[in-house]
Design a protein around this motif. Structure first.
Motif, PDB file in Angstrom:
ATOM      1  N   ASP A  64       0.805  -1.223   0.000  1.00 21.39           N
ATOM      2  CA  ASP A  64       0.000   0.000   0.000  1.00 21.39           C
ATOM      3  C   ASP A  64       0.835   1.269   0.000  1.00 21.39           C
ATOM      4  O   ASP A  64       0.294   2.362  -0.199  1.00 21.39           O
ATOM      5  CB  ASP A  64      -0.923   0.012   1.234  1.00 21.39           C
ATOM      6  N   ASP A  65       2.135   1.147   0.231  1.00 19.01           N
ATOM      7  CA  ASP A  65       2.995   2.331   0.294  1.00 19.01           C
ATOM      8  C   ASP A  65       4.281   2.052  -0.469  1.00 19.01           C
ATOM      9  O   ASP A  65       5.148   1.314   0.013  1.00 19.01           O
ATOM     10  CB  ASP A  65       3.296   2.684   1.756  1.00 19.01           C
ATOM     11  N   PRO A  66       4.439   2.624  -1.643  1.00 20.42           N
ATOM     12  CA  PRO A  66       5.651   2.358  -2.453  1.00 20.42           C
ATOM     13  C   PRO A  66       6.918   2.927  -1.825  1.00 20.42           C
ATOM     14  O   PRO A  66       8.020   2.631  -2.303  1.00 20.42           O
ATOM     15  CB  PRO A  66       5.331   3.040  -3.793  1.00 20.42           C
ATOM     16  N   ARG A  67       6.788   3.729  -0.791  1.00 19.93           N
ATOM     17  CA  ARG A  67       7.976   4.277  -0.136  1.00 19.93           C
ATOM     18  C   ARG A  67       8.688   3.240   0.725  1.00 19.93           C
ATOM     19  O   ARG A  67       9.825   3.452   1.144  1.00 19.93           O
ATOM     20  CB  ARG A  67       7.594   5.465   0.756  1.00 19.93           C
ATOM     21  N   ILE A  68       8.040   2.108   0.966  1.00 22.42           N
ATOM     22  CA  ILE A  68       8.593   1.090   1.863  1.00 22.42           C
ATOM     23  C   ILE A  68       9.440   0.090   1.088  1.00 22.42           C
ATOM     24  O   ILE A  68       9.018  -0.439   0.058  1.00 22.42           O
ATOM     25  CB  ILE A  68       7.459   0.351   2.605  1.00 22.42           C
ATOM     26  N   SER A  69      10.635  -0.162   1.600  1.00 19.88           N
ATOM     27  CA  SER A  69      11.467  -1.260   1.108  1.00 19.88           C
ATOM     28  C   SER A  69      11.852  -2.124   2.301  1.00 19.88           C
ATOM     29  O   SER A  69      11.933  -1.648   3.436  1.00 19.88           O
ATOM     30  CB  SER A  69      12.725  -0.728   0.406  1.00 19.88           C
ATOM     31  N   LEU A  70      12.061  -3.395   2.035  1.00 22.87           N
ATOM     32  CA  LEU A  70      12.343  -4.354   3.097  1.00 22.87           C
ATOM     33  C   LEU A  70      13.580  -5.160   2.759  1.00 22.87           C
ATOM     34  O   LEU A  70      13.690  -5.728   1.674  1.00 22.87           O
ATOM     35  CB  LEU A  70      11.144  -5.294   3.296  1.00 22.87           C
ATOM     36  N   LEU A  71      14.526  -5.193   3.696  1.00 15.77           N
ATOM     37  CA  LEU A  71      15.670  -6.093   3.604  1.00 15.77           C
ATOM     38  C   LEU A  71      15.449  -7.208   4.624  1.00 15.77           C
ATOM     39  O   LEU A  71      15.342  -6.945   5.823  1.00 15.77           O
ATOM     40  CB  LEU A  71      16.974  -5.354   3.922  1.00 15.77           C
ATOM     41  N   GLN A  72      15.372  -8.432   4.147  1.00 16.78           N
ATOM     42  CA  GLN A  72      15.159  -9.567   5.039  1.00 16.78           C
ATOM     43  C   GLN A  72      16.475 -10.318   5.194  1.00 16.78           C
ATOM     44  O   GLN A  72      16.966 -10.944   4.249  1.00 16.78           O
ATOM     45  CB  GLN A  72      14.067 -10.480   4.477  1.00 16.78           C
ATOM     46  N   LEU A  73      17.074 -10.253   6.380  1.00 17.39           N
ATOM     47  CA  LEU A  73      18.344 -10.918   6.617  1.00 17.39           C
ATOM     48  C   LEU A  73      18.131 -12.424   6.748  1.00 17.39           C
ATOM     49  O   LEU A  73      17.058 -12.890   7.124  1.00 17.39           O
ATOM     50  CB  LEU A  73      19.012 -10.363   7.877  1.00 17.39           C
ATOM     51  N   SER A  74      19.167 -13.186   6.426  1.00 13.74           N
ATOM     52  CA  SER A  74      19.041 -14.638   6.381  1.00 13.74           C
ATOM     53  C   SER A  74      18.853 -15.261   7.762  1.00 13.74           C
ATOM     54  O   SER A  74      18.333 -16.365   7.883  1.00 13.74           O
ATOM     55  CB  SER A  74      20.268 -15.249   5.701  1.00 13.74           C
ATOM     56  N   ARG A  75      19.286 -14.557   8.804  1.00 16.70           N
ATOM     57  CA  ARG A  75      19.112 -15.012  10.184  1.00 16.70           C
ATOM     58  C   ARG A  75      19.239 -13.799  11.092  1.00 16.70           C
ATOM     59  O   ARG A  75      19.406 -12.679  10.615  1.00 16.70           O
ATOM     60  CB  ARG A  75      20.149 -16.074  10.558  1.00 16.70           C
ATOM     61  N   ASN A  76      19.184 -14.046  12.387  1.00 19.21           N
ATOM     62  CA  ASN A  76      19.341 -12.966  13.355  1.00 19.21           C
ATOM     63  C   ASN A  76      20.823 -12.656  13.544  1.00 19.21           C
ATOM     64  O   ASN A  76      21.556 -13.404  14.181  1.00 19.21           O
ATOM     65  CB  ASN A  76      18.694 -13.359  14.690  1.00 19.21           C
ATOM     66  N   PHE A  77      21.261 -11.542  12.958  1.00 18.31           N
ATOM     67  CA  PHE A  77      22.656 -11.125  13.071  1.00 18.31           C
ATOM     68  C   PHE A  77      22.875 -10.136  14.208  1.00 18.31           C
ATOM     69  O   PHE A  77      24.013  -9.786  14.510  1.00 18.31           O
ATOM     70  CB  PHE A  77      23.132 -10.482  11.758  1.00 18.31           C
ATOM     71  N   GLY A  78      21.811  -9.649  14.824  1.00 14.27           N
ATOM     72  CA  GLY A  78      21.941  -8.673  15.893  1.00 14.27           C
ATOM     73  C   GLY A  78      21.570  -7.271  15.426  1.00 14.27           C
ATOM     74  O   GLY A  78      21.610  -6.950  14.228  1.00 14.27           O
ATOM     75  N   HIS A  79      21.206  -6.445  16.397  1.00 14.90           N
ATOM     76  CA  HIS A  79      20.696  -5.101  16.095  1.00 14.90           C
ATOM     77  C   HIS A  79      21.714  -4.239  15.351  1.00 14.90           C
ATOM     78  O   HIS A  79      21.361  -3.526  14.404  1.00 14.90           O
ATOM     79  CB  HIS A  79      20.286  -4.419  17.407  1.00 14.90           C
ATOM     80  N   GLN A  80      22.986  -4.301  15.760  1.00 14.11           N
ATOM     81  CA  GLN A  80      24.001  -3.466  15.127  1.00 14.11           C
ATOM     82  C   GLN A  80      24.232  -3.864  13.667  1.00 14.11           C
ATOM     83  O   GLN A  80      24.408  -3.006  12.802  1.00 14.11           O
ATOM     84  CB  GLN A  80      25.321  -3.557  15.909  1.00 14.11           C
ATOM     85  N   ALA A  81      24.188  -5.158  13.383  1.00 16.89           N
ATOM     86  CA  ALA A  81      24.341  -5.625  12.004  1.00 16.89           C
ATOM     87  C   ALA A  81      23.134  -5.222  11.163  1.00 16.89           C
ATOM     88  O   ALA A  81      23.278  -4.814   9.994  1.00 16.89           O
ATOM     89  CB  ALA A  81      24.532  -7.135  11.969  1.00 16.89           C
ATOM     90  N   ALA A  82      21.923  -5.347  11.730  1.00 21.10           N
ATOM     91  CA  ALA A  82      20.721  -4.962  10.994  1.00 21.10           C
ATOM     92  C   ALA A  82      20.725  -3.470  10.702  1.00 21.10           C
ATOM     93  O   ALA A  82      20.350  -3.030   9.602  1.00 21.10           O
ATOM     94  CB  ALA A  82      19.471  -5.341  11.799  1.00 21.10           C
ATOM     95  N   LEU A  83      21.154  -2.699  11.661  1.00 20.23           N
ATOM     96  CA  LEU A  83      21.253  -1.255  11.454  1.00 20.23           C
ATOM     97  C   LEU A  83      22.281  -0.932  10.375  1.00 20.23           C
ATOM     98  O   LEU A  83      22.082  -0.043   9.535  1.00 20.23           O
ATOM     99  CB  LEU A  83      21.630  -0.586  12.770  1.00 20.23           C
ATOM    100  N   THR A  84      23.366  -1.674  10.352  1.00 23.76           N
ATOM    101  CA  THR A  84      24.392  -1.497   9.319  1.00 23.76           C
ATOM    102  C   THR A  84      23.825  -1.813   7.937  1.00 23.76           C
ATOM    103  O   THR A  84      24.110  -1.109   6.958  1.00 23.76           O
ATOM    104  CB  THR A  84      25.601  -2.404   9.612  1.00 23.76           C
ATOM    105  N   ALA A  85      23.017  -2.867   7.839  1.00 21.43           N
ATOM    106  CA  ALA A  85      22.411  -3.229   6.556  1.00 21.43           C
ATOM    107  C   ALA A  85      21.530  -2.086   6.042  1.00 21.43           C
ATOM    108  O   ALA A  85      21.544  -1.760   4.850  1.00 21.43           O
ATOM    109  CB  ALA A  85      21.581  -4.504   6.712  1.00 21.43           C
ATOM    110  N   GLY A  86      20.761  -1.481   6.924  1.00 18.44           N
ATOM    111  CA  GLY A  86      19.924  -0.352   6.514  1.00 18.44           C
ATOM    112  C   GLY A  86      20.750   0.846   6.087  1.00 18.44           C
ATOM    113  O   GLY A  86      20.406   1.534   5.121  1.00 18.44           O
ATOM    114  N   MET A  87      21.836   1.103   6.785  1.00 20.43           N
ATOM    115  CA  MET A  87      22.722   2.214   6.407  1.00 20.43           C
ATOM    116  C   MET A  87      23.334   1.975   5.038  1.00 20.43           C
ATOM    117  O   MET A  87      23.447   2.901   4.221  1.00 20.43           O
ATOM    118  CB  MET A  87      23.823   2.383   7.459  1.00 20.43           C
ATOM    119  N   ASP A  88      23.742   0.738   4.786  1.00 24.26           N
ATOM    120  CA  ASP A  88      24.333   0.419   3.486  1.00 24.26           C
ATOM    121  C   ASP A  88      23.321   0.603   2.354  1.00 24.26           C
ATOM    122  O   ASP A  88      23.695   0.916   1.216  1.00 24.26           O
ATOM    123  CB  ASP A  88      24.860  -1.019   3.480  1.00 24.26           C
ATOM    124  N   ALA A  89      22.038   0.382   2.656  1.00 25.46           N
ATOM    125  CA  ALA A  89      21.003   0.500   1.627  1.00 25.46           C
ATOM    126  C   ALA A  89      20.536   1.941   1.424  1.00 25.46           C
ATOM    127  O   ALA A  89      19.866   2.241   0.438  1.00 25.46           O
ATOM    128  CB  ALA A  89      19.801  -0.372   2.004  1.00 25.46           C
TER     129      ALA A  89
END
Length: 319
Positions: A64-89
């Motif tokens: 419903d909102d084209p502004r949304i993108s989703l990165l689905q990590l392969s497993r739980n890498f931890g909050h700092q890694a997930a935050l890093t993935a978003g920064m890289d994107a």
């Protein structure tokens, strides 16, 4: 006529882990704020290996909102890694990171953007903790920040959360650091870019409970201490030096007894010998343990494994 000025592009990076009960509400709260602002907003959700309905909720919201993108990590890498993935994107002019549990008030977003426009590279939100009841988490958190600021050359703001805005310049600086054990609060402070502190009162979680268990907090503290300080090694060295001083004092004492003819007072004892051996062995083991931790960190760094792996993306550019 002057050319039309390009809208400022703002990326909201939101890492989530098992937040299916809170996502819809936090998304609506953010939209109520950002939809009134004259900027081009994008939502970058990073799912850190959720096993509830988080991904399904995000996919429905993204339809419903084209502004949304989703990165689905392969497993739980931890909050700092997930935050890093978003920064890289993030490709925006400004990146704002915030949690998806509703404890980072979106009402602060306009002020964050305004401060970035005024020339600040880092707008760091600081949680005001004076009104919080004394708890084990609060006491240990205060002790950790006191310790890391004492033993490292980088000052980390007490109460600082991963709720901040970064200019493109500062974001590129963070992205240039590829260390595996990440403590982003320290890394961002270490860069030294022009920054400003924005205090806030933390609201209650919308739903669910904190995913930061005691074990995760201990690992984060360990990453911070061993990544930003050599103090543990110096502690072992200092203990060893103290032992040598005590051993020298004992030697001088025995020599004085021999020189003054009080040899009868020199009685070798098994307990004192064993005490010295135990102290020496303890110091050696502590020092070797500290060295082992650093060697382990180096081993994990030189392998150059990725900080995270992406299992899927929304929208899928391959379709």
């Amino acid at each position: 006529m002057s050319p039309k000025k390009r809208k400022l592009k703002i990326d909201l990076v939101i890492p989530v882990f098992n937040e299916s009960e809170a996502i819809s509400q936090t998304y609506a709260d953010i939209c109520r704020v950002v939809n009134l602002l004259p900027f081009d907003f994008n939502f970058i959700y990073v799912d850190d290996g959720s096993n509830d309905g988080t991904v399904d909720t995000l996919r429905k919201t993204g339809d419903d909102d084209p502004r949304i993108s989703l990165l689905q990590l392969s497993r739980n890498f931890g909050h700092q890694a997930a935050l890093t993935a978003g920064m890289d994107a993030s490709t925006g002019d400004v990146m704002i990171s915030m949690d998806g549990d509703g404890q980072h008030p979106p009402e602060m977003i306009p002020q964050m953007i305004q401060l970035i426009q005024q020339g600040y590279d880092i707008v760091q939100a600081q949680r005001i903790e004076d009104d919080r009841a004394v708890s084990f988490k609060k006491v240990t958190s205060n002790f950790f920040y006191w310790l890391i600021n004492k033993i490292s050359g980088t000052q980390v703001l007490q109460g600082a959360a991963d709720f901040r805005a970064l200019s493109r310049n500062a974001l590129d600086g963070v992205r240039s650091m590829h260390e595996y054990h990440r403590f982003l609060r320290g890394m961002i402070s270490w860069m030294g870019y022009k920054s400003v502190i924005l205090p806030y009162h933390e609201p209650a979680r919308i739903a669910g409970k904190s995913k930061y268990s005691l074990g995760k907090m201990v690992r984060l503290a360990s990453d911070a201490i061993f990544s930003f300080s050599l103090a543990p090694l110096y502690i072992g060295l200092s203990a060893g030096l103290l032992f040598f001083i005590l051993a020298g004092a004992q030697l001088i004492y025995v020599l004085m007894l021999w020189l003054t003819g009080n040899t009868q007072r020199v009685e070798p004892g098994w307990s004192s010998l064993m005490g010295i051996l135990l102290i020496a062995s303890g110091i050696i083991m502590i020092l070797l343990g500290f060295i082992g931790v650093y060697v382990g960190y180096i081993f994990q760094e030189v392998k150059r494994r990725p900080i995270y792996l992406v299992k899927g993306e929304l929208p899928d550019d391959g379709n």
